[in-house]
Design an enzyme around this catalytic site. Structure first.
Site, mmCIF file in Angstrom:
data_model
loop_
_atom_site.group_PDB
_atom_site.id
_atom_site.type_symbol
_atom_site.label_atom_id
_atom_site.label_comp_id
_atom_site.label_asym_id
_atom_site.label_seq_id
_atom_site.Cartn_x
_atom_site.Cartn_y
_atom_site.Cartn_z
ATOM 1 N N ARG A 123 0.983 -1.285 0.035
ATOM 2 C CA ARG A 123 0.005 -0.033 0.028
ATOM 3 C C ARG A 123 0.821 1.387 -0.124
ATOM 4 O O ARG A 123 0.626 2.446 -0.683
ATOM 5 C CB ARG A 123 -0.871 0.046 1.146
ATOM 6 C CG ARG A 123 -1.576 1.402 1.377
ATOM 7 C CD ARG A 123 -2.944 1.253 2.125
ATOM 8 N NE ARG A 123 -2.933 0.474 3.417
ATOM 9 C CZ ARG A 123 -2.176 0.762 4.534
ATOM 10 N NH1 ARG A 123 -1.683 1.906 4.659
ATOM 11 N NH2 ARG A 123 -2.271 -0.293 5.370
ATOM 12 N N TYR A 143 -15.779 17.760 -16.290
ATOM 13 C CA TYR A 143 -16.265 16.361 -16.103
ATOM 14 C C TYR A 143 -17.274 15.775 -14.961
ATOM 15 O O TYR A 143 -17.161 16.406 -14.018
ATOM 16 C CB TYR A 143 -15.142 15.394 -15.763
ATOM 17 C CG TYR A 143 -15.227 13.939 -15.740
ATOM 18 C CD1 TYR A 143 -15.876 13.156 -16.398
ATOM 19 C CD2 TYR A 143 -14.923 13.415 -14.197
ATOM 20 C CE1 TYR A 143 -16.263 11.650 -16.276
ATOM 21 C CE2 TYR A 143 -15.227 12.108 -13.866
ATOM 22 C CZ TYR A 143 -16.061 11.330 -14.870
ATOM 23 O OH TYR A 143 -16.262 9.829 -14.690
ATOM 24 N N ASP A 154 -6.802 19.151 -14.577
ATOM 25 C CA ASP A 154 -7.397 17.493 -15.030
ATOM 26 C C ASP A 154 -6.730 17.252 -16.306
ATOM 27 O O ASP A 154 -7.477 18.027 -17.297
ATOM 28 C CB ASP A 154 -8.764 17.411 -14.900
ATOM 29 C CG ASP A 154 -8.833 16.003 -15.048
ATOM 30 O OD1 ASP A 154 -8.335 15.251 -15.849
ATOM 31 O OD2 ASP A 154 -10.130 15.648 -14.667
ATOM 32 N N LYS A 202 -7.852 6.419 -19.503
ATOM 33 C CA LYS A 202 -8.349 6.962 -20.867
ATOM 34 C C LYS A 202 -6.922 6.742 -21.555
ATOM 35 O O LYS A 202 -6.368 5.796 -21.787
ATOM 36 C CB LYS A 202 -8.549 8.257 -20.573
ATOM 37 C CG LYS A 202 -9.701 8.561 -19.476
ATOM 38 C CD LYS A 202 -11.027 7.802 -19.771
ATOM 39 C CE LYS A 202 -11.960 7.812 -18.431
ATOM 40 N NZ LYS A 202 -12.065 9.157 -17.867
HETATM 41 C C1 PLP Z 1 -12.844 9.452 -16.792
HETATM 42 C C2 PLP Z 1 -12.398 10.897 -16.236
HETATM 43 C C3 PLP Z 1 -12.046 11.222 -14.984
HETATM 44 C C4 PLP Z 1 -12.079 9.947 -13.786
HETATM 45 O O1 PLP Z 1 -11.395 8.965 -13.964
HETATM 46 P P1 PLP Z 1 -11.818 7.348 -13.503
HETATM 47 O O2 PLP Z 1 -10.509 6.559 -13.897
HETATM 48 O O3 PLP Z 1 -12.769 6.879 -14.341
HETATM 49 O O4 PLP Z 1 -12.339 7.459 -12.163
HETATM 50 C C5 PLP Z 1 -11.719 12.296 -14.497
HETATM 51 N N1 PLP Z 1 -11.473 13.478 -15.308
HETATM 52 C C6 PLP Z 1 -11.655 13.094 -16.684
HETATM 53 C C7 PLP Z 1 -11.491 14.339 -17.585
HETATM 54 C C8 PLP Z 1 -12.076 12.143 -17.165
HETATM 55 O O5 PLP Z 1 -12.480 11.937 -18.309
#
Ligand code: PLP
Length: 380
Positions: free
Chosen positions: A51, A103, A175, A200
């Site tokens: 962890r 988001y 982000d 992503k």
């Molecule tokens: C998908 C996404 C998230 C969240 O990520 P997860 O891996 O699904 O928890 C946060 N910000 C953006 C812009 C995203 O596309």
């Protein structure tokens, strides 16, 4: 790792050393949760418990820090866990300024978890720097930026907001899920932290969930983030770290292809009679096209468009595509198309005629031909 190396080279080599025990060129996956102590009680290899730290996670964190040009990175079990861990470094009573187009998962996390926890949160159009300045409060400790925004692809000037954040002693957090290197490197533009859903583009194959925070400085804020990572334990598995690291090796080449394909698809849509508008920073018609040219090395692989005829027409286009997969998420090799308002839930303010597209790595002509046939007939 030498920061002078070019991005493609860093992507291949960062966090990679042949395995000292076996000479294996690709890293082994270390599933052990615990590591042996010496007779004197010390941990000579530097690992204690998975962890807290694990060889696969450490390698991925080193690679992400190198690619973003940061001093340190911390990886999480999902992008959402990474976002929550950043917010946990704040204190109840602190104010967070967030974008109005964002988001939906981050908006809900702020409203449903962190407002009850004690944060003050407000939303403003951060693509307008003057509006962002007006929305600051004496207790603003964090400005959250998403550029291009989701799903309207509004752009925010990272450098200008970094200056605002500095003036009030707040953190600027980007982000960067939609804009991984080489598209935008927000730390080099003045952001303190970048957050990724590695689910992503970084993982890039729609087969692993993960998140990361990369810090410009390994300072007190990053130490708090490390403490949250260790104490709350939303850490990724060694196998998930291994998968994301493997995907990073091809990231610069994949991103350029995603962006080239998206530019082609955007240009096609912009010229189609059934399309009311296309949101894509690479189009000269985008209101922040000039900022895109300054701040983005490539215009990105995501776009959205509005279909003439309203929600039913948009749903009809999504229903008729054959090559695109109808689905949420983004950044994989396969192209996805999504009616965005219906996934965002009842509070969504997204136009009902909007489709969001994650442009994949197929040949762009096949994608264009698919959209062409989907929009060829009467859509009502
Ligand atoms: C998908 C996404 C998230 C969240 O990520 P997860 O891996 O699904 O928890 C946060 N910000 C953006 C812009 C995203 O596309």
């Amino acid at each position: 790792m030498n920061r002078e190396l070019r991005l493609e080279t860093l992507a291949v080599h960062a966090g990679a050393e042949p395995d000292a025990a076996t000479g294996a060129v690709t890293p082994p996956i270390h599933l052990s949760t615990t590591f042996e102590r010496d007779p004197d009680g010390s941990y000579p290899k530097g690992f204690v418990y998975s962890r807290t730290d694990n060889p696969n996670r450490r390698a991925l964190e080193a690679a992400l820090a190198a690619l973003e040009g940061g001093e340190a990175a911390a990886c999480f079990a999902s992008g959402s866990a990474a976002v929550a861990s950043v917010l946990r470094t704040l204190r109840p009573g602190d104010h967070v300024l967030a974008p109005d187009d964002l988001y939906h998962g981050v908006r809900k996390l702020l409203q449903q978890v962190f407002v009850p926890w004690g944060l003050a949160v407000s939303f403003a159009d951060l693509s307008d720097t003057a509006a962002a300045a007006r929305a600051l409060r004496p207790n603003t400790r964090l400005i959250w930026v998403e550029t291009p925004s989701n799903p309207l692809l509004k752009l925010t000037d990272i450098g200008a907001l970094a200056a605002l954040a500095r003036d009030v002693g707040a953190l600027l957090v980007c982000d960067a899920t939609w804009t991984p290197p080489p598209v935008t490197r927000a730390l080099t533009l003045g952001a303190h932290l970048v957050v990724h859903s590695t689910t992503k583009y970084l993982a890039g194959h729609s087969d692993v969930l993960g998140g990361a925070v990369v810090a410009a400085r390994a300072d007190g804020t990053f130490e708090r983030l490390r403490a949250v990572q260790n104490l709350e334990g939303a850490v990724p598995s060694p196998f998930d770290c291994w998968l994301v690291l493997r995907s990073l090796r091809t990231l610069p080449y994949r991103m350029r292809a995603h962006c080239d394909n998206a530019a082609r698809v955007a240009a096609f849509l912009a010229g189609h009679a059934r399309v009311a508008s296309v949101h894509y920073p690479g189009l000269a018609s985008h209101p922040a096209h000039a900022l895109a040219a300054r701040q983005m090395a490539y215009p990105g692989g995501m776009l959205s468009f509005r279909v003439r005829g309203g929600e039913a027409a948009a749903m009809a286009v999504a229903a008729r595509v054959r090559l695109f997969t109808r689905g949420t998420s983004l950044g994989g090799v396969e192209s996805l198309i999504e009616h965005r308002a219906s996934i965002e839930g009842p509070e969504s303010t997204t136009p009902r005629d909007l489709l969001r597209v994650s442009v994949g790595l197929e040949h762009p002509d096949d994608l264009i031909e698919d959209l062409e046939q989907a929009m060829a007939e009467d859509l009502t």
